[in-house]
Design an enzyme around this catalytic site. Structure first.
Site, PDB file in Angstrom:
ATOM      1  N   SER A  94      81.285  40.260  26.177  1.00  0.00           N
ATOM      2  CA  SER A  94      80.374  40.802  27.065  1.00  0.00           C
ATOM      3  C   SER A  94      80.388  42.361  26.948  1.00  0.00           C
ATOM      4  N   THR A 135      68.996  43.516  36.724  1.00  0.00           N
ATOM      5  CA  THR A 135      69.293  42.249  37.804  1.00  0.00           C
ATOM      6  C   THR A 135      69.083  43.245  38.953  1.00  0.00           C
ATOM      7  N   HIS A 139      65.914  39.520  42.693  1.00  0.00           N
ATOM      8  CA  HIS A 139      65.168  39.381  41.476  1.00  0.00           C
ATOM      9  C   HIS A 139      66.135  39.311  40.365  1.00  0.00           C
ATOM     10  N   GLY A 140      66.448  38.016  39.832  1.00  0.00           N
ATOM     11  CA  GLY A 140      67.345  37.623  38.877  1.00  0.00           C
ATOM     12  C   GLY A 140      66.612  37.235  37.783  1.00  0.00           C
ATOM     13  N   CYS A 241      65.682  44.093  24.781  1.00  0.00           N
ATOM     14  CA  CYS A 241      67.265  43.980  24.627  1.00  0.00           C
ATOM     15  C   CYS A 241      67.877  42.913  24.540  1.00  0.00           C
ATOM     16  N   ALA A 245      71.053  40.628  22.667  1.00  0.00           N
ATOM     17  CA  ALA A 245      72.181  40.462  23.474  1.00  0.00           C
ATOM     18  C   ALA A 245      72.235  38.794  23.470  1.00  0.00           C
ATOM     19  N   GLU A 366      71.781  36.672  31.184  1.00  0.00           N
ATOM     20  CA  GLU A 366      71.029  36.487  29.909  1.00  0.00           C
ATOM     21  C   GLU A 366      69.936  35.623  29.961  1.00  0.00           C
TER      22      GLU A 366
HETATM   23  P1  TGC Z   1      56.255  37.572  29.967  1.00  0.00           P
HETATM   24  O1  TGC Z   1      54.899  37.702  30.472  1.00  0.00           O
HETATM   25  O2  TGC Z   1      56.656  36.533  29.498  1.00  0.00           O
HETATM   26  O3  TGC Z   1      56.507  38.748  29.141  1.00  0.00           O
HETATM   27  C1  TGC Z   1      56.408  40.384  29.588  1.00  0.00           C
HETATM   28  C2  TGC Z   1      56.295  40.914  28.246  1.00  0.00           C
HETATM   29  O4  TGC Z   1      57.329  40.735  27.289  1.00  0.00           O
HETATM   30  C3  TGC Z   1      57.217  40.199  26.434  1.00  0.00           C
HETATM   31  N1  TGC Z   1      58.348  39.341  25.891  1.00  0.00           N
HETATM   32  C4  TGC Z   1      59.392  39.703  25.224  1.00  0.00           C
HETATM   33  N2  TGC Z   1      59.431  40.606  24.276  1.00  0.00           N
HETATM   34  C5  TGC Z   1      60.690  40.538  23.583  1.00  0.00           C
HETATM   35  N3  TGC Z   1      61.914  39.410  23.716  1.00  0.00           N
HETATM   36  C6  TGC Z   1      61.638  38.610  24.781  1.00  0.00           C
HETATM   37  N4  TGC Z   1      62.636  37.817  24.919  1.00  0.00           N
HETATM   38  C7  TGC Z   1      60.442  38.642  25.435  1.00  0.00           C
HETATM   39  N5  TGC Z   1      60.080  37.715  26.395  1.00  0.00           N
HETATM   40  C8  TGC Z   1      58.768  38.119  26.840  1.00  0.00           C
HETATM   41  C9  TGC Z   1      55.883  39.288  26.392  1.00  0.00           C
HETATM   42  O5  TGC Z   1      55.391  39.256  25.208  1.00  0.00           O
HETATM   43  C10 TGC Z   1      55.140  40.535  27.360  1.00  0.00           C
HETATM   44  O6  TGC Z   1      54.635  41.466  26.334  1.00  0.00           O
HETATM   45  P2  TGC Z   1      53.372  42.387  26.767  1.00  0.00           P
HETATM   46  O7  TGC Z   1      53.005  43.131  25.695  1.00  0.00           O
HETATM   47  O8  TGC Z   1      52.128  41.189  26.793  1.00  0.00           O
HETATM   48  O9  TGC Z   1      53.498  43.041  27.748  1.00  0.00           O
HETATM   49  O10 TGC Z   1      57.333  37.865  31.443  1.00  0.00           O
HETATM   50  P3  TGC Z   1      57.403  37.288  32.650  1.00  0.00           P
HETATM   51  O11 TGC Z   1      57.692  38.228  33.841  1.00  0.00           O
HETATM   52  O12 TGC Z   1      56.398  35.876  32.729  1.00  0.00           O
HETATM   53  O13 TGC Z   1      59.144  36.557  32.383  1.00  0.00           O
HETATM   54  C11 TGC Z   1      59.162  35.784  31.586  1.00  0.00           C
HETATM   55  C12 TGC Z   1      60.820  35.540  31.762  1.00  0.00           C
HETATM   56  C13 TGC Z   1      61.010  34.442  32.919  1.00  0.00           C
HETATM   57  C14 TGC Z   1      61.234  34.521  30.340  1.00  0.00           C
HETATM   58  C15 TGC Z   1      61.673  36.558  31.433  1.00  0.00           C
HETATM   59  O14 TGC Z   1      61.572  37.539  32.911  1.00  0.00           O
HETATM   60  C16 TGC Z   1      63.038  36.331  31.340  1.00  0.00           C
HETATM   61  O15 TGC Z   1      63.746  36.047  30.433  1.00  0.00           O
HETATM   62  N6  TGC Z   1      63.814  36.282  32.721  1.00  0.00           N
HETATM   63  C17 TGC Z   1      65.315  36.092  32.674  1.00  0.00           C
HETATM   64  C18 TGC Z   1      66.114  37.539  32.947  1.00  0.00           C
HETATM   65  C19 TGC Z   1      67.324  37.456  32.251  1.00  0.00           C
HETATM   66  O16 TGC Z   1      67.346  36.970  31.238  1.00  0.00           O
HETATM   67  N7  TGC Z   1      67.865  38.532  32.915  1.00  0.00           N
HETATM   68  C20 TGC Z   1      69.221  39.144  32.166  1.00  0.00           C
HETATM   69  C21 TGC Z   1      69.568  40.310  32.901  1.00  0.00           C
HETATM   70  S1  TGC Z   1      70.914  41.241  31.910  1.00  0.00           S
HETATM   71  C22 TGC Z   1      72.186  40.152  31.818  1.00  0.00           C
HETATM   72  O17 TGC Z   1      72.237  39.066  32.127  1.00  0.00           O
HETATM   73  C23 TGC Z   1      73.312  40.788  31.009  1.00  0.00           C
HETATM   74  S2  TGC Z   1      74.615  39.982  31.035  1.00  0.00           S
HETATM   75  C24 TGC Z   1      75.494  40.877  29.803  1.00  0.00           C
HETATM   76  C25 TGC Z   1      76.749  40.221  29.466  1.00  0.00           C
HETATM   77  O18 TGC Z   1      77.872  40.685  30.307  1.00  0.00           O
HETATM   78  O19 TGC Z   1      77.208  39.880  28.317  1.00  0.00           O
HETATM   79  P1  FAD Z   2      68.226  32.878  40.152  1.00  0.00           P
HETATM   80  O1  FAD Z   2      67.073  33.516  39.437  1.00  0.00           O
HETATM   81  O2  FAD Z   2      68.230  33.008  41.690  1.00  0.00           O
HETATM   82  O3  FAD Z   2      68.541  31.472  39.801  1.00  0.00           O
HETATM   83  C1  FAD Z   2      69.175  30.491  40.440  1.00  0.00           C
HETATM   84  C2  FAD Z   2      68.838  29.009  40.015  1.00  0.00           C
HETATM   85  O4  FAD Z   2      67.142  28.803  40.057  1.00  0.00           O
HETATM   86  C3  FAD Z   2      69.119  28.729  38.425  1.00  0.00           C
HETATM   87  O5  FAD Z   2      69.600  27.713  38.337  1.00  0.00           O
HETATM   88  C4  FAD Z   2      67.671  29.077  37.754  1.00  0.00           C
HETATM   89  O6  FAD Z   2      67.679  28.432  36.634  1.00  0.00           O
HETATM   90  C5  FAD Z   2      66.680  28.531  38.936  1.00  0.00           C
HETATM   91  N1  FAD Z   2      65.608  29.237  38.660  1.00  0.00           N
HETATM   92  C6  FAD Z   2      65.148  30.300  38.883  1.00  0.00           C
HETATM   93  N2  FAD Z   2      63.597  30.524  38.649  1.00  0.00           N
HETATM   94  C7  FAD Z   2      63.437  29.189  38.062  1.00  0.00           C
HETATM   95  C8  FAD Z   2      61.914  28.699  37.811  1.00  0.00           C
HETATM   96  N3  FAD Z   2      60.912  29.496  37.715  1.00  0.00           N
HETATM   97  N4  FAD Z   2      61.998  27.404  37.440  1.00  0.00           N
HETATM   98  C9  FAD Z   2      63.130  26.633  37.632  1.00  0.00           C
HETATM   99  N5  FAD Z   2      64.308  27.066  37.983  1.00  0.00           N
HETATM  100  C10 FAD Z   2      64.306  28.295  38.225  1.00  0.00           C
HETATM  101  N6  FAD Z   2      72.286  41.444  34.974  1.00  0.00           N
HETATM  102  C11 FAD Z   2      72.054  42.793  34.533  1.00  0.00           C
HETATM  103  O7  FAD Z   2      70.918  43.381  34.427  1.00  0.00           O
HETATM  104  N7  FAD Z   2      72.979  43.322  33.943  1.00  0.00           N
HETATM  105  C12 FAD Z   2      74.107  42.768  33.627  1.00  0.00           C
HETATM  106  O8  FAD Z   2      75.166  43.457  32.911  1.00  0.00           O
HETATM  107  C13 FAD Z   2      74.332  41.741  34.075  1.00  0.00           C
HETATM  108  N8  FAD Z   2      75.658  40.928  33.843  1.00  0.00           N
HETATM  109  C14 FAD Z   2      76.046  39.977  34.593  1.00  0.00           C
HETATM  110  C15 FAD Z   2      77.617  39.422  34.461  1.00  0.00           C
HETATM  111  C16 FAD Z   2      77.748  38.348  35.447  1.00  0.00           C
HETATM  112  C17 FAD Z   2      79.190  38.175  35.278  1.00  0.00           C
HETATM  113  C18 FAD Z   2      76.838  37.606  36.040  1.00  0.00           C
HETATM  114  C19 FAD Z   2      77.082  36.188  36.594  1.00  0.00           C
HETATM  115  C20 FAD Z   2      75.372  38.059  35.712  1.00  0.00           C
HETATM  116  C21 FAD Z   2      75.092  39.185  35.445  1.00  0.00           C
HETATM  117  N9  FAD Z   2      73.908  39.725  35.274  1.00  0.00           N
HETATM  118  C22 FAD Z   2      73.589  40.850  34.924  1.00  0.00           C
HETATM  119  C23 FAD Z   2      72.656  39.073  36.135  1.00  0.00           C
HETATM  120  C24 FAD Z   2      72.300  37.829  35.515  1.00  0.00           C
HETATM  121  O9  FAD Z   2      71.228  38.003  34.345  1.00  0.00           O
HETATM  122  C25 FAD Z   2      71.554  37.015  36.432  1.00  0.00           C
HETATM  123  O10 FAD Z   2      72.493  36.383  37.288  1.00  0.00           O
HETATM  124  C26 FAD Z   2      70.451  35.895  35.781  1.00  0.00           C
HETATM  125  O11 FAD Z   2      69.417  36.337  35.480  1.00  0.00           O
HETATM  126  C27 FAD Z   2      70.050  35.107  36.911  1.00  0.00           C
HETATM  127  O12 FAD Z   2      69.564  35.490  38.269  1.00  0.00           O
HETATM  128  P2  FAD Z   2      70.161  35.044  39.597  1.00  0.00           P
HETATM  129  O13 FAD Z   2      71.586  35.159  39.342  1.00  0.00           O
HETATM  130  O14 FAD Z   2      69.593  35.662  40.379  1.00  0.00           O
HETATM  131  O15 FAD Z   2      69.744  33.302  39.516  1.00  0.00           O
END
Ligand code: TGC
Ligand code: FAD
Length: 387
Positions: A94, A135, A139-140, A241, A245, A366
């Site tokens: 991580s 996050t 808004h996750g 990004c 990751a 992620e």
């Molecule tokens: P959507 O309309 O699909 O996309 C908006 C724009 O982004 C482009 N795009 C991407 N580009 C690069 N890579 C990807 N994976 C991409 N996915 C989409 C897309 O083409 C579009 O571009 P443009 O030019 O048309 O504007 O957006 P949406 O709002 O419908 O969302 C789609 C969804 C749900 C898949 C996206 O929001 C999502 O991936 N949600 C999950 C959020 C997430 O993963 N959060 C992670 C936070 S960071 C973290 O967890 C760090 S933990 C780190 C650690 O400790 O290891």
């Molecule tokens: P939610 O979005 O509230 O989801 C809850 C449940 O609902 C899940 O089961 C999900 O799959 C489901 N769900 C949500 N939407 C839908 C849908 N449309 N259809 C069906 N099911 C759905 N974020 C950062 O930005 N930077 C970081 O460095 C980072 N580090 C992290 C480290 C840890 C230890 C953890 C636990 C999280 C971290 N995160 C970070 C946040 C992480 O990316 C979010 O927790 C993750 O994206 C999910 O968001 P949430 O927890 O709000 O869950």
């Protein structure tokens, strides 16, 4: 436990000598520096911060980036680094994921020359630590709904809002923060010590305990104009990004899975019940064979993904599949390994519960498992089922 790895399909034969060399270096380092101390840190809820400069020195940070003091390794090597770090603990991977893929990558890809020169060498060496703020409390999975907002005040931007669940937040020297400017998502470089910026540590985690997780709070923070990332606008900035990751996680989860497999195999050969090693029972062998099968399939997925990434033909749905699959099987393998260890499986003496609890976070961050299902569903059907 000294991690040995599992190579049923001669994946080694697919690796170059240099790739094997990188893998061996990380494995040796993790066995010597991480394995002996990680359980203590896990119990205490602390990150072994003294290891950050060592990771930098050995080229584990921003491994697949070039220039500005970055190692410039290929993506197989970057993946292998993640695998070996996560065999130690998901917190180590991580740390490297956030630093390299979520902080250094956006500065490298979208930053100004001055931003790159200021931050990349320090981040690559582990002298500075970074975090990635996407996050928010409300808004996750849907980061596009973020409410953190920047307003152009002429001489500077004024940043207000909050981020949550941010890895490394409290210990970071620099945060790459995503906020809306005139309704459009933009990246901002927020520096430790800026007035109105705080990063309190989140406590009470029962997973990823050896990783620092924080809130980021912005109250009228004045961000200098030169701290906006000029090279990208919109949600594709942070999502690109995440691709990097998530790629690393697809490899990393295999490290945790192999560590659980190794512990289960060794334990089953040594644990005697009904006057025999439990490894001699068919049901135990079935479980071990299933673990080996899933790890081997996951390794082939990861290796192929690396080559698509190096060739530049990778599309993000392929990353989603590998992240989703490899974390899913790793979590299941950890649970089966716990079963094979019986009561001993719940002790910190074995790495199993720690990996299992960590993988619960990895399953969610992620992009949750189901978000990746929906990403793939959209690729198959052309229909987005997020809303
Ligand atoms: P959507 O309309 O699909 O996309 C908006 C724009 O982004 C482009 N795009 C991407 N580009 C690069 N890579 C990807 N994976 C991409 N996915 C989409 C897309 O083409 C579009 O571009 P443009 O030019 O048309 O504007 O957006 P949406 O709002 O419908 O969302 C789609 C969804 C749900 C898949 C996206 O929001 C999502 O991936 N949600 C999950 C959020 C997430 O993963 N959060 C992670 C936070 S960071 C973290 O967890 C760090 S933990 C780190 C650690 O400790 O290891
Ligand atoms: P939610 O979005 O509230 O989801 C809850 C449940 O609902 C899940 O089961 C999900 O799959 C489901 N769900 C949500 N939407 C839908 C849908 N449309 N259809 C069906 N099911 C759905 N974020 C950062 O930005 N930077 C970081 O460095 C980072 N580090 C992290 C480290 C840890 C230890 C953890 C636990 C999280 C971290 N995160 C970070 C946040 C992480 O990316 C979010 O927790 C993750 O994206 C999910 O968001 P949430 O927890 O709000 O869950």
């Amino acid at each position: 436990m000294k991690f040995e790895g599992l190579d049923f399909y001669d994946i080694d034969g697919l690796l170059s000598e240099d790739e094997r060399g990188v893998r061996d270096t990380v494995r040796e380092w993790s066995n010597e520096r991480v394995q002996p101390i990680i359980e203590k840190h896990y119990e205490a809820g602390t990150f072994p911060s003294e290891l950050a400069p060592e990771m930098g020195e050995l080229g584990f940070l921003g491994a697949n980036l070039e220039g500005y003091g970055c190692p410039g390794l290929n993506n197989v090597m970057y993946g292998l680094i993640c695998q070996e770090l996560e065999a130690g603990d998901s917190a180590m991977r991580s740390f490297a994921s956030v630093q390299g893929s979520l902080v250094m990558f956006p500065i490298h890809a979208y930053g100004s020359e001055a931003q790159k020169e200021k931050w990349l060498p320090r981040l690559a060496s582990g002298q500075a630590i970074g975090c990635f703020g996407l996050t928010e409390p409300d808004h996750g999975s849907n980061p596009g709904g973020m409410t953190t907002k920047a307003v152009d005040k002429g001489s500077h931007y004024l940043l207000n809002g909050a981020k949550m669940w941010i890895t490394n937040g409290t210990v970071a020297d620099v945060a790459v923060v995503w906020a809306k400017l005139d309704g459009v998502v933009r990246g901002f470089i927020v520096e430790k010590g800026m007035e109105g910026f705080s990063a309190p540590e989140m406590t009470g985690k029962l997973s990823l305990r050896a990783s620092v997780t924080s809130e980021l709070v912005f109250q009228d923070v004045e961000i200098p104009k030169e701290n906006i990332l000029p090279g990208v606008t919109g949600l594709k900035g942070p999502l690109s990004c995440l691709n990097n990751a998530r790629y690393g996680i697809a490899w990393g989860a295999l490290g945790a899975a192999q560590a659980c497999f190794q512990s289960a195999r060794d334990y089953s050969l040594n644990r005697i019940q009904f006057d025999k090693p439990i490894a001699s029972f068919q049901l135990i062998q079935n479980k071990l064979a299933w673990m080996l099968r899933e790890i081997t399939k996951g390794q082939l997925l990861a290796w192929r993904l690396a080559h698509l990434k190096d060739a530049g033909t990778l599309h993000h749905e392929q990353v989603s599949l590998a992240k989703m699959n490899n974390v899913d099987i790793a979590l299941q393998i950890a649970r089966v390994a716990r079963d094979i260890h019986g009561a001993n499986g719940i002790l910190g003496e074995y790495p199993i519960m720690r990996h299992m609890a960590n993988l619960e976070s990895v399953y969610t961050y992620e992009g949750t498992h189901d978000i990746h299902n929906l990403v793939i569903g959209r690729w198959i059907t052309g229909i987005a089922a997020f809303e």
